[in-house]
Design an enzyme around this catalytic site. Structure first.
Site, short mmCIF file in Angstrom:
data_model
loop_
_atom_site.label_atom_id
_atom_site.label_comp_id
_atom_site.label_asym_id
_atom_site.label_seq_id
_atom_site.Cartn_x
_atom_site.Cartn_y
_atom_site.Cartn_z
N HIS A 1 -8.02 9.41 -1.15
CA HIS A 1 -7.33 9.42 0.15
C HIS A 1 -8.19 10.03 1.26
CE1 HIS A 1 -2.90 9.29 1.64
NE2 HIS A 1 -3.73 8.96 2.60
N ASP B 1 0.84 -1.20 0.00
CA ASP B 1 0.00 0.00 0.00
C ASP B 1 0.88 1.25 0.00
OD1 ASP B 1 -2.90 1.19 0.78
OD2 ASP B 1 -1.34 2.26 1.90
N TYR C 1 2.68 10.02 -0.15
CA TYR C 1 3.83 9.46 0.53
C TYR C 1 5.15 9.80 -0.16
CZ TYR C 1 0.23 6.49 2.73
OH TYR C 1 -0.89 6.02 3.37
N LYS D 1 -3.14 5.91 -3.83
CA LYS D 1 -4.23 6.83 -3.50
C LYS D 1 -4.02 8.18 -4.15
CE LYS D 1 -3.93 4.78 1.12
NZ LYS D 1 -2.51 4.37 1.02
#
Length: 276
Positions: free
Chosen positions: A112, A49, A54, A79
């Site tokens: 998200h 994931d 990120y 996401k």
């Protein structure tokens, strides 16, 4: 019946998601996340994931390639971030994520956070990306029932997954029940309360009975609740520890003890106050 890292849940036609995957939040791009992903896959994990936010999708993709596994043997989720939402933004965002990942497609694409003015157009684009084969399933993160309900009213394809904060101190039973009644798979983020499960006396006691760690007892409890999860680590020994949870079961009394720990305590943002 299988018991191990091969265990999956069906989230859409022909799409099976691992019940236990590797989370990569705050895993640095480059060697750190690539090594974590490669280690996890070598240990038998099959779900990874990540997210646009990120900033590590390139490293995640590198780790998958370095594992030597075939693309179809790894379940990849990413996401769309809040400032990427909307119809055109969503289309562009997934193309950018795929360029960074180098995987050709993702297995699950998630919103998200709920940004209600944009959700409808974001979801329309996601349904088209699904039709184009750029993602095999679509879902949401951090959606409460009052976010999901208007989405279901307009969706041709309902969300396959709702990923939200879930751990012994924040169990959100109404949200879990709402999703399960609608065949939306629940996936827990921050399942270990950022390590604080190691400080909960009741969990420590249960773990000692089984000669496991509080982390392992907590992850076992989550899976026995029928909830998928993605604990994060960049340390090989922790990644291995998180996976070593299939040789024991919690009994009904132990499950009830952890069920009773809910205090509605968050470690992350409330879904009605998405980060910017």
């Amino acid at each position: 019946m299988s018991r191990g890292l091969a265990d999956t849940v069906t989230i859409a036609d022909g799409v099976r998601m691992p019940l236990l995957g590797l989370g990569t939040y705050r895993s640095a791009d480059g060697d750190e996340v690539a090594n974590a992903v490669c280690t996890a896959l070598e240990l038998g994990y099959r779900g990874i994931d990540t997210a646009s936010l990120y900033g590590n999708e390139s490293g995640v993709g590198r780790g998958i390639r370095e594992s030597g596994l075939a693309r179809e043997d790894v379940f990849v989720a990413t996401k769309i971030w809040n400032d990427e939402q909307g119809y055109e933004g969503t289309k562009a965002a997934l193309h950018c994520s795929l360029e960074r990942l180098g995987t050709g497609y993702v297995d699950l694409y998630l919103i998200h956070w709920a940004i209600p003015p944009l959700t409808g157009e974001t979801w329309r684009a996601m349904e088209e990306l699904l039709e184009e084969g750029l993602t095999r399933s679509i879902g949401v993160c951090n959606f409460l029932p009052h976010h999901v309900e208007p989405l279901l009213a307009i969706a041709s394809v309902p969300p396959a997954v709702n990923q939200f904060e879930f751990h012994p101190r924040l169990q959100q039973p109404d949200v879990v029940r709402y999703c399960m009644e609608r065949d939306i798979t629940v996936q827990a983020w921050s399942p270990l309360m950022r390590g604080r499960v190691n400080e909960v006396p009741e969990i420590i006691d249960i773990a000692q009975r089984h000669a496991v760690t509080p982390v392992q007892a907590t992850l076992r409890w989550i899976l026995q609740r029928g909830i998928a999860t993605i604990p994060k680590s960049v340390h090989a020994e922790r990644i291995a520890e998180n996976a070593d949870i299939f040789g024991f079961d919690l009994d009904a009394e132990e499950m009830a003890v952890i069920d009773a720990l809910d205090t509605d305590e968050r470690v992350g943002k409330h879904p009605d106050q998405p980060p910017t």
